[in-house]
Design an enzyme around this catalytic site. Sequence first.
Site, PDB file in Angstrom:
ATOM      1  N   GLY A 295       0.837  -1.202   0.000  1.00 46.15           N
ATOM      2  CA  GLY A 295       0.000   0.000   0.000  1.00 46.15           C
ATOM      3  C   GLY A 295       0.864   1.240   0.000  1.00 46.15           C
ATOM      4  O   GLY A 295       1.942   1.266   0.597  1.00 46.15           O
TER       5      GLY A 295
ATOM      6  N   GLY B 164      -0.644   4.532   0.441  1.00 44.67           N
ATOM      7  CA  GLY B 164      -1.428   5.683   0.894  1.00 44.67           C
ATOM      8  C   GLY B 164      -0.652   6.486   1.912  1.00 44.67           C
ATOM      9  O   GLY B 164       0.584   6.415   1.960  1.00 44.67           O
TER      10      GLY B 164
ATOM     11  N   GLY C 286       1.229   3.875   4.220  1.00 43.01           N
ATOM     12  CA  GLY C 286       2.228   3.089   3.498  1.00 43.01           C
ATOM     13  C   GLY C 286       3.293   3.950   2.842  1.00 43.01           C
ATOM     14  O   GLY C 286       4.483   3.646   2.916  1.00 43.01           O
TER      15      GLY C 286
ATOM     16  N   HIS D  34     -20.715   8.172   7.306  1.00 39.16           N
ATOM     17  CA  HIS D  34     -20.472   9.613   7.246  1.00 39.16           C
ATOM     18  C   HIS D  34     -21.781  10.341   6.928  1.00 39.16           C
ATOM     19  O   HIS D  34     -22.475   9.987   5.996  1.00 39.16           O
ATOM     20  CB  HIS D  34     -19.429   9.905   6.167  1.00 39.16           C
ATOM     21  CG  HIS D  34     -18.820  11.257   6.294  1.00 39.16           C
ATOM     22  ND1 HIS D  34     -19.533  12.403   6.068  1.00 39.16           N
ATOM     23  CD2 HIS D  34     -17.576  11.648   6.640  1.00 39.16           C
ATOM     24  CE1 HIS D  34     -18.736  13.442   6.272  1.00 39.16           C
ATOM     25  NE2 HIS D  34     -17.547  13.007   6.620  1.00 39.16           N
TER      26      HIS D  34
ATOM     27  N   ARG E 261     -19.693  12.374  13.868  1.00 40.76           N
ATOM     28  CA  ARG E 261     -20.316  11.791  12.678  1.00 40.76           C
ATOM     29  C   ARG E 261     -21.393  10.769  12.998  1.00 40.76           C
ATOM     30  O   ARG E 261     -22.441  10.750  12.354  1.00 40.76           O
ATOM     31  CB  ARG E 261     -19.237  11.126  11.823  1.00 40.76           C
ATOM     32  CG  ARG E 261     -18.310  12.137  11.219  1.00 40.76           C
ATOM     33  CD  ARG E 261     -17.175  11.502  10.468  1.00 40.76           C
ATOM     34  NE  ARG E 261     -16.392  12.568   9.846  1.00 40.76           N
ATOM     35  CZ  ARG E 261     -15.260  12.374   9.191  1.00 40.76           C
ATOM     36  NH1 ARG E 261     -14.772  11.150   9.069  1.00 40.76           N
ATOM     37  NH2 ARG E 261     -14.620  13.366   8.650  1.00 40.76           N
TER      38      ARG E 261
ATOM     39  N   GLU F 182      -5.542   2.828   8.335  1.00 40.13           N
ATOM     40  CA  GLU F 182      -6.908   2.328   8.499  1.00 40.13           C
ATOM     41  C   GLU F 182      -6.936   0.797   8.593  1.00 40.13           C
ATOM     42  O   GLU F 182      -7.901   0.217   9.105  1.00 40.13           O
ATOM     43  CB  GLU F 182      -7.779   2.804   7.323  1.00 40.13           C
ATOM     44  CG  GLU F 182      -9.276   2.607   7.541  1.00 40.13           C
ATOM     45  CD  GLU F 182     -10.135   3.075   6.363  1.00 40.13           C
ATOM     46  OE1 GLU F 182      -9.596   3.750   5.472  1.00 40.13           O
ATOM     47  OE2 GLU F 182     -11.334   2.767   6.345  1.00 40.13           O
TER      48      GLU F 182
ATOM     49  N   ARG G  33     -14.639   7.432  14.647  1.00 38.25           N
ATOM     50  CA  ARG G  33     -13.484   8.286  14.390  1.00 38.25           C
ATOM     51  C   ARG G  33     -13.935   9.730  14.231  1.00 38.25           C
ATOM     52  O   ARG G  33     -14.925  10.004  13.575  1.00 38.25           O
ATOM     53  CB  ARG G  33     -12.769   7.831  13.121  1.00 38.25           C
ATOM     54  CG  ARG G  33     -11.583   8.687  12.760  1.00 38.25           C
ATOM     55  CD  ARG G  33     -10.838   8.152  11.563  1.00 38.25           C
ATOM     56  NE  ARG G  33     -11.620   8.197  10.317  1.00 38.25           N
ATOM     57  CZ  ARG G  33     -11.883   9.301   9.635  1.00 38.25           C
ATOM     58  NH1 ARG G  33     -11.455  10.473  10.069  1.00 38.25           N
ATOM     59  NH2 ARG G  33     -12.582   9.241   8.516  1.00 38.25           N
TER      60      ARG G  33
END
Lengths: 649, 254, 248
Positions: A51, A53, A56, A277, A341, A436, A446
């Site tokens: 990964g 992102g 990563g 969300h 949220r 995540e 979160r």
Amino acid sequence: MPDYAHYATGEPVVDTKAPEGPVAERWDTRRFQAKLVNPANRRKHTVIVVGTGLAGGSAGATLAEQGYHVVQFCFQDSPRRAHSVAAQGGINAAKNYRNDGDSIHRLFYDTVKGGDFRARESNVHRLAQISVEIIDQCVAQGVPFAREYGGLLDNRSFGGVQVSRTFYARGQTGQQLLLGAYQALSRQIATGGVELHARTEMLDLIVVDGKARGIVARDLVTGKIDTYFADAVVLATGGYGNVFYLSTNAMNSNATAIWRAHRRGAYFANPCFTQIHPTCIPRTGDHQSKLTLMSESLRNDGRIWVPKAKGDDRPANLIPEDERDYYLERIYPAFGNLVPRDIASRAAKNVCDEGRGVGPGGQGVYLDFAEAIGRMGRKAVEAKYGNLFDMYQRITDEDPYTVPMRIYPAVHYTMGGLWVDYDLSTTIPGLFAIGEANFSDHGANRLGASALMQGLADGYFVLPSTINDYLARNPHTEKVDAEHPAVAEVVAETEDRINLLLSVDGDRTPDSFHREIGELMWEYCGMARTEDGLRKALARIPEIREEFWRRIKVPGTGEQFNQSLEKANRIVDYLELAELMCLDALHRAESCGGHFRAESQTPDGEAERRDEEFSYAAAWEFTATGGAPVLHKEDLVFEYVHPTQRSYA
Amino acid sequence: MKISQTISWTDRRPAPTVVSMALATRTDRRPSMTRTLWDSTVGKKTIMAVTGLIMLGYLVAHMVGNLKIFFGPGEFDGYAHWLRTMGEPILHYEWALWIVRVGLVAAVVLHGISAYQLSRRDIRARPAKYVHKRRRASYATRTMRWGGIILALFIVWHILDLTTGTVHTSFEAGHPYQNVIDTFSTWYGNVIYITAVLAMGLHVQHGFWSAAQTLGVGNATRDRVLKTLANALAAVLTLGFVSVPVAVMTGVVS
Amino acid sequence: MKLTLRVWRQQNPETPGAMATYEVDNISADMSFLEMLDTLNEELTLAGDEPVAFDHDCREGICGACSLVINGDAHGPERTTTCQLHMRSFADGDTIDIEPWRASAFPVIKDLVVDRSSFDRIIQSGGYISAATGTAPDAHATPVPKPDADFAFEHAECIGCGACVAACPNGSAMLFTSAKVNHLNVLPQGAPERETRVLDMVAQMDEEGFGGCTLTGECATACPKGIPLPSIAAMNKEWLRATRKVRR
């Protein structure tokens, strides 16, 4: 303890690495206790990072800067496209640049409370401490955060907090932070410190003698299945929200890496903790392939309302002020439109269930900027939210400057993930999970702008410190190669699975199965869950799985670029993961954060936690597909932030 | 240093060799400025911009000189003679003119070679065309290459016609006024000249603005000024040059 | 609505491709362009044909994966990414031509999927600020004037989709390269590597086989993020400055 049939309870797990002592000193203590690897020896260690992102990318770059040999993978054509790129609103940091009473301790407190007391205090405090360094690091890399005329950084406010601690780059903070990490990674690719394999997807984990020693991956262009070996493996593969089919995740985000690791022995913690969300664009029809988020930052200036009367289908501008219900401001006067949220999502669901929803099918509420435009002027609103408004207009063909936006909750983030200790190590030695993909920091919910913070904290600062300890204690002298029986077995299993998918030649497309499992999960394991519903889902999932292996159709071959095959292979894992999510949701007979069990609510409809029974993280051990998993409980201890019923009123 | 080709399947095509000097070799000697200019697409464009501007300056002077034809043979021929004596007594007869000529030839050659090499590269960079065709870019942009070739051919003819007289029917050295009138009294002389002047106008219109971008003078706020200036230059030059054959054809100048 | 699609099909980099014609029906105006292709692919799969391969991921216009030339325009008729293009931009009965990005630096992998790793190598050659983790001073140590910060942001918005190259008749990557050069070179943090960055990135860009810039402006017209054409002039200025200033 009620009997929920299909699982066994095993030994409790304990996080053995979190030091004792005052919470503010634990990270320093742990770093000092950890063994180090001599700089000259680091290049002899290979670390696989899956990964690219925020977690990563930053981990790969930092490990290579330290001198390790990093082999990194992404299934996208470029590391710059990892889904972190889509995060909009911002990143939290306890800088207190606003002088509004913020501090590391307040960020720690807000995050533990926001997570509804289902996160570890030690981890969250470390996250709050590191948040400050992240901003420094990103600014040094050239991340163009929003600035004021004096040249200093600007901040805004996010849900669940009463300070302005969110740093942002218009509505593209994730993109800018990711590009910072991508550029740092690119620099290491140029020096040879990182060996990048793009368009290569991890399909399984190689465990030799109980330790993670490599991965099996498929080159998505040639279809070649290959093995890669290392001294440690880091999974930074993101969340599993796509199990719901419709979510704000990218189309190709998937759970395969973490699920395969789970099947190889890594515990999976709190799989039922998913974040819905509140501000997404409502779906328009059955053709919908994904949902689009409208940043939470919009709740800074937008006001959420529905008509007071049921079935009021007048256009928004014809509904007079006194016939509108600004329900968040009414129910939660202290936080108003900026409640966390989970609370905003559930409130939206409640008003829609009452028949007061707006738009097609009554599945939406208004997010209205008329007051903000009147107060700040259209220009200022444009400068702050312009790109989000444009995106809304492109998708819906409505002009949010004149007509209020319509929004509805959608699956966005998964707090659950691979169980990790304080060092971010999973239960398989040598296998780490960051971002995540792990479960550790957000508890049951979160807070906004905290995902970017956690991804970068893990990747830039936590993992590069803790992985030293593992590598120093495990100098792998014995070589593992493709000839090793354990390796050959994993490769054979992977090849068999691919061949089976290609050979069924049934009459249903991969997407049709994905949609079916997604709809089932949204219905029974979505915003509100009941024992009845979850049991229905648990009965249905094995049937879908059986049908999948009978009727799946994957055209083409395995020795080529084959997107149908990629999809189908990911769905195999969703069909197993979904079952564990439902089981976890069923066993947790309380409401907390994003997990709302209809049976456990206060008289006024708020989530009711049951701390005496459920103040633990549920870490699940895999036994067999469809078999009863084993539950290991990690008790949560709160020494600093004492659990109370969350109140945002 | 070579940036490693890390993506295995690209191994099937020849890996680009990388001339980058990032990181480890950063302190190595870099090639000279001339080398850097000549080896880079941006550098070649810079060469084209500078040589283009030199030629443009020459065109303005040439056009102004041409207009002297409206004041009769005496002034025009006198001006032509002065071109040969300018710079005296420091310079010898015609030396200044030869310096200008050599400079112009160098500019034309550098401009042409750069254009040729860049065009070859551009065509290689986009070998496959889109099946769905549509009109792209402005007329001036699309005609830069053809316009350049037309201008190059024209310059050859123009020199053979009015400088050396090789292709002229009744050339008399030292009598440029009469030579010009003779050229523009033939239909082909007018056609060739007017076509070339129009091509020059389009070339200047895009070329001037383009040179400004290449030299980094352009920015968002200056863009309108530069475009207006480019259009004005192109229009003035075109009108100025075309006025001579038109005047001859209409008998204003004879 | 009912549409005729003419789509570039190519099995792999070695096999020559061709346009294939398909009919799709029951297309809703609210669908995104990619959802329309999803519909086609579902039908192809059920018929036992290979679905059309195309790159896509976030479908929010930010990851830069999607890359289709639609009726001769990179990302189609609207100024946005293909994934944010909706079918309301087309009419019932239209014929739509769908082709991959065309440039020799972007070889076709399959159907509409191309290899854009050349962009990554341009970034690797210098599109970064060397700031190893842990070395950073306080974020407020160096104020950045707001106009510079905004200028940097405007260029940092590039999503690396490659539409600029696809639209350019010369297959030039100047707009892409200039976006990153301008983003980093205007910031005080980027100043120490200002000269080497632009020289190395331009050299790498040339090395990858992209064409030169003739300032046709097609790139800026196609750019879904609105990176402006003057970016190229700004990079040229940086480049010329660097050729004079770089320490030899």
